[in-house]
Design an enzyme around this catalytic site. Structure first.
Site, mmCIF file in Angstrom:
data_model
loop_
_atom_site.group_PDB
_atom_site.id
_atom_site.type_symbol
_atom_site.label_atom_id
_atom_site.label_comp_id
_atom_site.label_asym_id
_atom_site.label_seq_id
_atom_site.Cartn_x
_atom_site.Cartn_y
_atom_site.Cartn_z
ATOM 1 N N GLU A 14 1.178 -6.545 12.810
ATOM 2 C CA GLU A 14 0.176 -6.557 13.658
ATOM 3 C C GLU A 14 -0.502 -7.942 13.298
ATOM 4 O O GLU A 14 -0.892 -8.347 14.295
ATOM 5 C CB GLU A 14 -0.807 -5.395 13.465
ATOM 6 C CG GLU A 14 -1.778 -5.396 14.335
ATOM 7 C CD GLU A 14 -2.987 -4.511 14.170
ATOM 8 O OE1 GLU A 14 -3.970 -4.285 15.222
ATOM 9 O OE2 GLU A 14 -3.223 -3.928 13.083
ATOM 10 N N ARG B 130 0.751 -1.113 -0.080
ATOM 11 C CA ARG B 130 0.020 0.043 0.099
ATOM 12 C C ARG B 130 0.673 1.260 -0.157
ATOM 13 O O ARG B 130 0.199 2.294 -0.359
ATOM 14 C CB ARG B 130 -1.064 0.021 0.964
ATOM 15 C CG ARG B 130 -2.093 -0.760 0.852
ATOM 16 C CD ARG B 130 -3.154 -1.225 1.968
ATOM 17 N NE ARG B 130 -2.564 -2.166 2.699
ATOM 18 C CZ ARG B 130 -3.062 -2.306 3.882
ATOM 19 N NH1 ARG B 130 -3.877 -1.367 4.661
ATOM 20 N NH2 ARG B 130 -2.667 -3.344 4.622
HETATM 21 O O1 LIG Z 1 3.150 -1.431 11.805
HETATM 22 P P1 LIG Z 1 2.847 -2.948 11.428
HETATM 23 O O2 LIG Z 1 2.363 -3.571 12.495
HETATM 24 O O3 LIG Z 1 4.229 -3.402 10.908
HETATM 25 O O4 LIG Z 1 1.904 -3.028 10.445
HETATM 26 C C1 LIG Z 1 1.840 -2.249 9.223
HETATM 27 C C2 LIG Z 1 2.058 -2.792 7.932
HETATM 28 O O5 LIG Z 1 0.931 -3.849 7.859
HETATM 29 C C3 LIG Z 1 0.411 -3.692 6.440
HETATM 30 O O6 LIG Z 1 1.096 -4.098 5.481
HETATM 31 P P2 LIG Z 1 0.690 -5.779 4.804
HETATM 32 O O7 LIG Z 1 1.856 -6.393 4.267
HETATM 33 O O8 LIG Z 1 -0.064 -6.239 5.838
HETATM 34 O O9 LIG Z 1 -0.367 -5.166 3.570
HETATM 35 P P3 LIG Z 1 -0.178 -4.589 2.124
HETATM 36 O O10 LIG Z 1 0.784 -5.770 1.448
HETATM 37 O O11 LIG Z 1 -1.636 -4.831 2.061
HETATM 38 O O12 LIG Z 1 0.399 -3.301 2.074
HETATM 39 C C4 LIG Z 1 0.524 -1.989 6.320
HETATM 40 O O13 LIG Z 1 0.190 -1.622 4.978
HETATM 41 C C5 LIG Z 1 1.859 -1.735 6.624
HETATM 42 O O14 LIG Z 1 2.973 -1.820 5.959
HETATM 43 N N1 LIG Z 2 -5.220 -2.603 11.558
HETATM 44 C C1 LIG Z 2 -4.773 -2.800 10.222
HETATM 45 N N2 LIG Z 2 -5.525 -2.074 9.207
HETATM 46 C C2 LIG Z 2 -4.992 -1.850 8.020
HETATM 47 N N3 LIG Z 2 -3.646 -2.118 7.769
HETATM 48 C C3 LIG Z 2 -3.077 -2.642 8.834
HETATM 49 N N4 LIG Z 2 -1.694 -2.961 8.770
HETATM 50 C C4 LIG Z 2 -1.417 -3.397 10.050
HETATM 51 N N5 LIG Z 2 -2.571 -3.213 10.987
HETATM 52 C C5 LIG Z 2 -3.571 -2.920 9.982
#
Ligand SMILES: O=P(O)(O)OC[C@H]1O[C@H](OP(=O)(O)OP(=O)(O)O)[C@H](O)[C@@H]1O
Ligand SMILES: Nc1ncnc2[nH]cnc12
Length: 256
Positions: free
Chosen positions: A178, A141
């Site tokens: 998370e 994202r």
């Molecule tokens: O602070 P944190 O606990 O590390 O979580 C935050 C991350 O989690 C999500 O990524 P994810 O890889 O889940 O999804 P995406 O590929 O859709 O960006 C979000 O886009 C952040 O990169």
């Molecule tokens: N609660 C949440 N919602 C969307 N993206 C996330 N990435 C990590 N935690 C998230």
């Protein structure tokens, strides 16, 4: 009901009541635990341990008319953007309240608002220090707005990707987020030694992804100026893990 959007004010992170459908955003309502009153410092513009506060970017008492105009434009942009977010309980795993940022990109005006808000924020927060050479975006994202922001700043865009996606020599580090664990990679020659870098991503939750990204940037020689997020889940205290200034546009999901 799981899987349907709910509004920020009706849904603390644990408990997940039934979906009430998108509704008026709490920024338009009296302050709550998740949306502190304006007399409290705004955590989105105040870095941990006062590492960054845009108001300190100018010499005291010298804030220009243009930066005042920027601040007021920024607050109305923030309200519009916050209203557009949707929440999904128990996604992608039980107990997670997922913040969906996609409605911003589905609407060209909001999309433009976002890039404008980030441009103003970065200029206020980091612009008085040194020019940003490189915007690093985190898969996936962070790729939605990282390149547009880089263009506006006249900076390069460099991706950090999940393991196995980038060709050539790469640096790799593991991280926990998370709702899971993964590996990030960056191409070893993507940043020239000493180039100034900001890391951008959509959400800071535990901060695990961001810590890993900052470490990779430094490993290949980047001068990490700070982190910029669209949103911060403040109750997870992710910013306490970051050892460079943090700017977040929006906050939410604080425990009530
Ligand atoms: O602070 P944190 O606990 O590390 O979580 C935050 C991350 O989690 C999500 O990524 P994810 O890889 O889940 O999804 P995406 O590929 O859709 O960006 C979000 O886009 C952040 O990169
Ligand atoms: N609660 C949440 N919602 C969307 N993206 C996330 N990435 C990590 N935690 C998230």
């Amino acid at each position: 009901m799981s899987g349907a959007p709910v509004s920020l004010d009706q849904h603390p992170p644990h408990g997940h009541p039934d979906n009430q459908g998108p509704s008026e955003h709490p920024l338009d309502k009296p302050s709550t635990a998740s949306h502190p009153p304006s007399t409290k410092p705004d955590p989105t513009t105040t870095a941990p341990h006062s590492k960054i506060n845009p108001d300190n970017a100018t010499t005291q008492g010298e804030q220009s008319a243009s930066s005042t105009a920027g601040a007021s434009e920024l607050s109305s942009l923030k309200v519009r953007l916050h209203k557009a977010l949707r929440q999904y309980p128990d996604f992608p795993t039980p107990g997670i309240l997922f913040e969906d940022i996609m409605p911003i990109f589905a609407n060209p005006e909001l999309h433009s608002d976002l890039i404008k808000a980030l441009e103003i924020s970065v200029a206020q927060t980091f612009g008085k220090q040194r020019k940003i050479d490189v915007v690093v975006g985190l898969e996936s994202r962070g790729f939605l707005f990282g390149p547009s922001l880089a263009l506006r700043l006249g900076a390069a865009f460099v991706p950090i990707r999940k393991k196995g996606k980038l060709p050539g020599q790469v640096e790799t580090e593991a991280f926990e987020k998370e709702y899971g664990a993964d590996y990030f990679q960056i191409q070893s020659d993507a940043i020239k030694k000493g180039q100034t870098v900001i890391v951008v991503d959509d959400i800071m939750a535990t901060g695990g992804s961001a810590v890993c990204a900052g470490s990779l940037v430094r490993k290949i020689g980047g001068d990490l100026m700070g982190f910029v997020f669209l949103m911060e889940l403040t109750f997870l205290n992710g910013r306490d893990k970051l050892d460079a200034p943090v700017y977040t546009l929006l906050t939410g999901q604080e425990e009530k």
